[in-house]
Design a protein around this motif. Structure first.
Motif, PDB file in Angstrom:
ATOM      1  N   PRO A   2      69.574  57.592  67.844  1.00  0.00           N
ATOM      2  CA  PRO A   2      69.821  58.020  66.457  1.00  0.00           C
ATOM      3  C   PRO A   2      70.555  59.362  66.364  1.00  0.00           C
ATOM      4  CG  PRO A   2      67.573  57.210  66.677  1.00  0.00           C
ATOM      5  CD  PRO A   2      68.144  57.271  68.059  1.00  0.00           C
ATOM      6  N   LEU A   3      70.326  60.248  67.349  1.00  0.00           N
ATOM      7  CA  LEU A   3      70.927  61.583  67.310  1.00  0.00           C
ATOM      8  C   LEU A   3      72.450  61.552  67.429  1.00  0.00           C
ATOM      9  CD1 LEU A   3      68.358  63.434  69.564  1.00  0.00           C
ATOM     10  CD2 LEU A   3      68.782  63.915  67.155  1.00  0.00           C
ATOM     11  N   ALA A   4      72.988  60.399  67.759  1.00  0.00           N
ATOM     12  CA  ALA A   4      74.447  60.292  67.878  1.00  0.00           C
ATOM     13  C   ALA A   4      75.105  60.143  66.510  1.00  0.00           C
ATOM     14  CB  ALA A   4      74.816  59.119  68.778  1.00  0.00           C
ATOM     15  N   THR A   5      74.308  59.954  65.472  1.00  0.00           N
ATOM     16  CA  THR A   5      74.901  59.788  64.143  1.00  0.00           C
ATOM     17  C   THR A   5      74.609  61.019  63.286  1.00  0.00           C
ATOM     18  OG1 THR A   5      72.939  58.802  63.143  1.00  0.00           O
ATOM     19  CG2 THR A   5      74.451  57.298  64.245  1.00  0.00           C
ATOM     20  N   SER A   6      75.640  61.436  62.553  1.00  0.00           N
ATOM     21  CA  SER A   6      75.443  62.618  61.702  1.00  0.00           C
ATOM     22  C   SER A   6      74.522  62.272  60.530  1.00  0.00           C
ATOM     23  CB  SER A   6      76.788  63.147  61.217  1.00  0.00           C
ATOM     24  OG  SER A   6      77.541  62.077  60.715  1.00  0.00           O
ATOM     25  N   GLU A   7      74.536  60.996  60.103  1.00  0.00           N
ATOM     26  CA  GLU A   7      73.686  60.582  58.980  1.00  0.00           C
ATOM     27  C   GLU A   7      72.205  60.807  59.313  1.00  0.00           C
ATOM     28  OE1 GLU A   7      74.169  56.448  57.952  1.00  0.00           O
ATOM     29  OE2 GLU A   7      72.552  56.524  56.474  1.00  0.00           O
ATOM     30  N   PHE A   8      71.830  60.454  60.539  1.00  0.00           N
ATOM     31  CA  PHE A   8      70.441  60.648  60.965  1.00  0.00           C
ATOM     32  C   PHE A   8      70.118  62.148  61.012  1.00  0.00           C
ATOM     33  CE2 PHE A   8      67.295  61.398  64.337  1.00  0.00           C
ATOM     34  CZ  PHE A   8      66.245  60.622  63.887  1.00  0.00           C
ATOM     35  N   ASN A   9      70.983  62.910  61.675  1.00  0.00           N
ATOM     36  CA  ASN A   9      70.742  64.352  61.771  1.00  0.00           C
ATOM     37  C   ASN A   9      70.591  64.969  60.379  1.00  0.00           C
ATOM     38  OD1 ASN A   9      71.036  64.018  64.478  1.00  0.00           O
ATOM     39  ND2 ASN A   9      72.623  65.580  64.750  1.00  0.00           N
ATOM     40  N   ARG A  10      71.474  64.537  59.475  1.00  0.00           N
ATOM     41  CA  ARG A  10      71.461  65.120  58.138  1.00  0.00           C
ATOM     42  C   ARG A  10      70.110  64.862  57.452  1.00  0.00           C
ATOM     43  NH1 ARG A  10      74.713  62.126  55.095  1.00  0.00           N
ATOM     44  NH2 ARG A  10      76.353  62.331  56.645  1.00  0.00           N
ATOM     45  N   ASP A  66      63.138  70.448  62.187  1.00  0.00           N
ATOM     46  CA  ASP A  66      64.046  70.924  63.220  1.00  0.00           C
ATOM     47  C   ASP A  66      64.314  69.763  64.183  1.00  0.00           C
ATOM     48  OD1 ASP A  66      64.297  74.149  64.609  1.00  0.00           O
ATOM     49  OD2 ASP A  66      65.242  72.325  65.407  1.00  0.00           O
ATOM     50  N   LEU A  67      65.582  69.542  64.481  1.00  0.00           N
ATOM     51  CA  LEU A  67      65.923  68.420  65.369  1.00  0.00           C
ATOM     52  C   LEU A  67      65.248  68.544  66.738  1.00  0.00           C
ATOM     53  CD1 LEU A  67      69.654  68.040  64.397  1.00  0.00           C
ATOM     54  CD2 LEU A  67      67.960  66.209  64.271  1.00  0.00           C
ATOM     55  N   SER A  68      64.949  69.767  67.126  1.00  0.00           N
ATOM     56  CA  SER A  68      64.324  69.953  68.443  1.00  0.00           C
ATOM     57  C   SER A  68      62.824  69.619  68.414  1.00  0.00           C
ATOM     58  CB  SER A  68      64.528  71.387  68.913  1.00  0.00           C
ATOM     59  OG  SER A  68      63.898  72.267  68.005  1.00  0.00           O
TER      60      SER A  68
HETATM   61  C1  LIG Z   1      72.557  65.588  66.179  1.00  0.00           C
HETATM   62  O1  LIG Z   1      71.732  66.633  66.686  1.00  0.00           O
HETATM   63  C2  LIG Z   1      71.581  66.674  68.094  1.00  0.00           C
HETATM   64  C3  LIG Z   1      70.564  67.726  68.447  1.00  0.00           C
HETATM   65  O2  LIG Z   1      70.905  68.962  67.895  1.00  0.00           O
HETATM   66  C4  LIG Z   1      72.958  66.938  68.715  1.00  0.00           C
HETATM   67  O3  LIG Z   1      72.849  66.947  70.131  1.00  0.00           O
HETATM   68  C5  LIG Z   1      73.905  65.844  68.278  1.00  0.00           C
HETATM   69  O4  LIG Z   1      75.205  66.091  68.762  1.00  0.00           O
HETATM   70  C6  LIG Z   1      73.952  65.741  66.758  1.00  0.00           C
HETATM   71  N1  LIG Z   1      74.761  64.600  66.388  1.00  0.00           N
HETATM   72  C7  LIG Z   1      75.836  64.683  65.649  1.00  0.00           C
HETATM   73  C8  LIG Z   1      76.614  63.439  65.378  1.00  0.00           C
HETATM   74  O5  LIG Z   1      76.230  65.754  65.189  1.00  0.00           O
END
Ligand SMILES: *[C@@H]1O[C@H](CO)[C@@H](O)[C@H](O)[C@H]1NC(C)=O
Ligand SMILES: *[C@@H]1O[C@H](CO)[C@@H](O)[C@H](O)[C@H]1NC(C)=O
Ligand SMILES: *[C@@H]1O[C@H](CO)[C@@H](O)[C@H](O)[C@H]1NC(C)=O
Length: 731
Positions: free
Chosen positions: A185-193, A201-203
């Motif tokens: 999921p962390l590969a998508t900006s939508e999830f991170n957002r 915190d993502l960590s």
């Molecule tokens: C989402 O967050 C993780 C952890 O900070 C980061 O490694 C990753 O690149 C982010 N993904 C995007 C698409 O920005």
């Protein structure tokens, strides 16, 4: 490079030793101190100061002086059923590497690599000293998106490929599948957002791979998994801090995010307070439960022996024991000694946990798919973690490791995965005392000592403890304990007074913003009974109410046992009924006791539960092996997994229920008994933040198997045999 890692290794060892010493010095109940407090009156050489000094050695405390530490790299098989050794696995890997299916650069992964057990007849006629039958590996591999079953003959290097099955479903996930998808999921900006928008915190994320089940789509040609996340902020018990409503659908092969369902934004994340269950977090509280240290004494050591790593001999029992990545514990060739002839008699050829089914009772978007099959999807054995000596298993336990295989074919060791120990729980094996009115003075009592084989699987949050307990009277008790942590749901509610009476919470409010969702657990056991031989029959002994004729007796009614021998599989599809009770016997029709009863074993259900889901509900179709509590099938080496060989996303077309519908003949045949142990779980507040163990069991009990009580000749305990270790006055 090599020198450096060696150095690091030594530092690690050094660090561990220091830590250990530190713990021993500071923890008042550590075994070294306990030994100091003991004052053993010396009846036997066991209770000597020498022993006490020995037990001060931290090495001995952590590595009990038993064959636990084995050199797996040089292990060789001794028995036809012994699991593949590290050397054998490496050979299989080399053989596969040069096979056309694997030698190109295409993507492939091994989902299972285990011993292909020799034919039953070969195993039954094999005797110690005979050469081992050809060693073969049974392999399930995924190559370029297709599942393959292969057989590798390790001796001849021959590979037989059985092309993909027609049935639906995918093989058990690999550990690598589970470890990698949770990061997808962390590969998508939508999830991170959305994570950041929720103030997390993502960590601090902790995510779980949740099998996606199957819900009627017929054209889904890819392996899918759902990922849900929690926050670890301020607690190790992240399970209690769900990020509710956020579900990420991931393609397990490409690791691509397919879909994000983001529904629970208004649901607060429950607080971390009171969620840490560790002793380190709890032992500062004013009120604690204080008990003195406890252990059983075995002045002459345990009564069981382990021969060639896998053959367990105890009292009148002998059986083969091994770890399996899918089933966990496998018991084979269980035989019991006849007290009259001294001969070993067959009871069970093979017994193991075939499948688990855990449906949750919440039909909403983030929950409906939670219908786990813990063996066929996750690997019940893969999830069994090392046992904790003195707490998971008592002193004098023997620990057995599992040797498993990573997706790339590399073998690895899961240490201390199974333990074997003798249990004395203060129970009575048999007794009688005579009342003074008879004039005979009698008080005959035998203590009950049993042998337990134990495993504990932690399938993410849940812990399953599986015990196979052998009794000297011939009974085998199979017990499942549930502990660990609930899978909980976030909610805006902090008190029941906020909840509208009409609203369905799908569970119980356990703490502020935390709902424990109602769910079931079904654990289905494969029990290949061979009572004095392979050809057996299944007999339902039904108790029926009989009315007396007028004037025949002062009694109006009594119960009569009516025996019905099952001819075909459908006769042996059993639903348990309290008001239509039966006993369920597996008998050998061609072997009778002195007075003419067929020898047998019966399966005795204990507390259990039946699945009440709609039979056409897709999860129940996949879990159709729970439609009955008991089934009997004719022995077939390829019918061992109740949910099918390929369970992941299966449609329920290869289950025990499907096989049984063939209605094959089972009378006086080599038959397999299936028993499902069930639990309904309506969570309660005591299950928060971790659940006290809830257990249930069933028995396999001899019925006219022995000529009479088989434990008459076991001795009672005597004071002189049991040295007393008492606390010194200073304690
Ligand atoms: C989402 O967050 C993780 C952890 O900070 C980061 O490694 C990753 O690149 C982010 N993904 C995007 C698409 O920005
Ligand atoms: C793969 O194996 C096949 C059959 O054994 C052989 O013909 C082929 O040359 C091999 N290819 C490679 C790249 O090693
Ligand atoms: C054995 O099981 C397999 C898989 O279910 C089935 O295809 C085969 O027909 C069975 N054999 C017999 C003799 O029932």
């Amino acid at each position: 490079m090599e020198g450096k890692s060696l150095l690091r290794f030594f530092f690690l060892i050094f660090g561990v030793t220091l830590l250990l010493l530190f713990t021993l010095l500071n923890f008042p109940y550590a075994p070294s101190d306990t030994a100091e407090l003991l004052d053993c009156t010396t009846y036997s050489p066991w209770c000597t100061s020498k022993n006490r000094i020995q037990s001060k050695n931290p090495q001995l405390i952590n590595n009990p002086p038993n064959p636990t530490r084995r050199r797996h790299s040089t292990a060789v098989p001794h028995h036809p059923l012994d699991p593949l050794t590290i050397q054998e696995i490496n050979k299989v890997r080399t053989i596969l590497q040069s096979h056309a299916l694997f030698n190109s650069t295409t993507s492939h992964a091994l989902h299972s690599l285990v011993l292909q057990e020799p034919d039953k007849q070969v195993v039954l006629t094999w005797q110690k000293g005979d050469p081992l039958p050809p060693r073969k590996a049974s392999v399930v591999a995924r190559v370029n998106g297709a599942s393959h079953e292969l057989t590798v003959n390790i001796n001849t290097r021959e590979v037989t490929v059985h092309h993909t099955r027609s049935s639906s479903g995918y093989p058990m996930m690999t550990m690598e599948d589970m470890n990698s998808v949770i990061w997808a999921p962390l590969a998508t900006s939508e999830f991170n957002r959305t994570i950041i928008e929720r103030g997390i915190d993502l960590s601090d994320l902790a995510c779980l791979p949740i099998s996606s089940g199957w819900f009627g789509k017929t054209k889904e040609q890819r392996r899918l998994i759902k990922v849900q996340c929690y926050t670890m902020k301020d607690t190790v018990n992240f399970y209690m801090r769900p990020i509710e409503g956020l579900t990420v659908l991931v393609d397990m092969d490409t690791k691509q995010v397919v879909e994000i369902s983001d529904q629970g934004k208004n649901i607060p994340i429950p607080e971390a307070a009171n969620t840490d269950y560790r002793f380190s977090a709890q032992n500062t509280h004013q009120y604690r439960i204080l008990l003195n240290p406890i252990s059983i004494e075995q002045p002459k050591g345990p009564s069981f022996t382990v021969e060639d790593e896998h053959l367990i001999k105890w009292a009148n029992w002998e059986f083969h024991l091994k770890a399996d990545p899918r089933a966990g514990v496998v018991i084979s060739r269980a035989t019991v000694q006849d007290p009259e002839t001294g001969k070993l008699r067959n009871v069970m050829y093979k017994g193991f946990t075939s499948e688990l089914f855990v449906p949750y009772m919440d039909p909403t978007d983030a929950w409906y798919f939670k219908t786990y099959m813990d063996a066929g999807e996750y690997g019940f054995g893969l999830q069994a973690m090392p046992l904790d000596p003195l707490n998971d298993c008592p002193r004098n336990a023997y620990y057995m490791d599992g040797v498993f295989v990573a997706a790339d074919g590399t073998p690895y060791v899961r240490s201390n995965m199974i333990c074997v120990f003798e249990r004395y729980a203060g129970d009575i094996g048999w007794r009688h005392s005579e009342s003074p009115i008879t004039g005979i003075e009698i008080r005959e009592v035998r203590p009950k000592v049993t042998l337990v084989v134990r495993m504990a699987a932690s399938v993410a949050n849940y812990d399953y403890i599986v015990d196979w307990e052998f009794q000297t009277d011939g009974l085998i008790k199979v017990k499942v304990g549930l502990s660990g942590i609930l899978m909980v749901k976030g909610t805006p509610y902090v008190n029941m007074n906020q909840v509208n009476q009409q609203e369905d919470l799908y569970g119980t409010l356990l703490s502020e913003n935390v709902i424990g969702v109602i769910h079931d657990h079904y654990v289905t056991f494969y029990l290949d009974m061979d009572v004095d031989g392979s050809d057996n029959s299944f007999v339902k002994v039904n108790l029926q109410t009989q009315q007396t004729s007028p004037g025949e007796s002062p009694r109006r009614s009594y119960l009569k046992a009516v025996r019905n021998v099952a001819k075909t599989e459908k006769d042996a599809q059993i639903k348990l009924k309290l008001y239509d009770p039966s006993e369920f016997h597996v008998i050998n029709p061609s072997k009778k006791t002195r007075v003419g009863n067929p020898v047998g074993y019966k399966v005795v259900p204990g507390g259990t539960a039946a699945s009440l889901l709609d039979l056409d509900d897709p999860p129940q179709k996949r879990g159709a092996f729970t439609n009955n509590q008991i089934w009997v099938t004719p022995y077939n080496q390829s019918e061992q997994w109740a949910g099918g060989l390929f369970v992941y996303q299966s449609h329920g077309d290869d289950t025990l229920a499907v096989w049984s519908e063939r209605d094959r003949a089972i009378e006086n045949e080599d038959i397999v008994l299936w028993y499902t142990l069930g639990f309904h779980h309506i969570p309660c507040q005591e299950d928060f933040p971790i659940m006290p163990t809830v257990s249930s069991s069933f028995d396999l009990k001899p019925v006219n198997f022995f000529e009479s009580n088989p434990i008459l000749r076991s001795p009672p305990n005597a004071e002189k045999d049991l040295p007393i270790c008492k606390a010194a006055a200073s304690a």
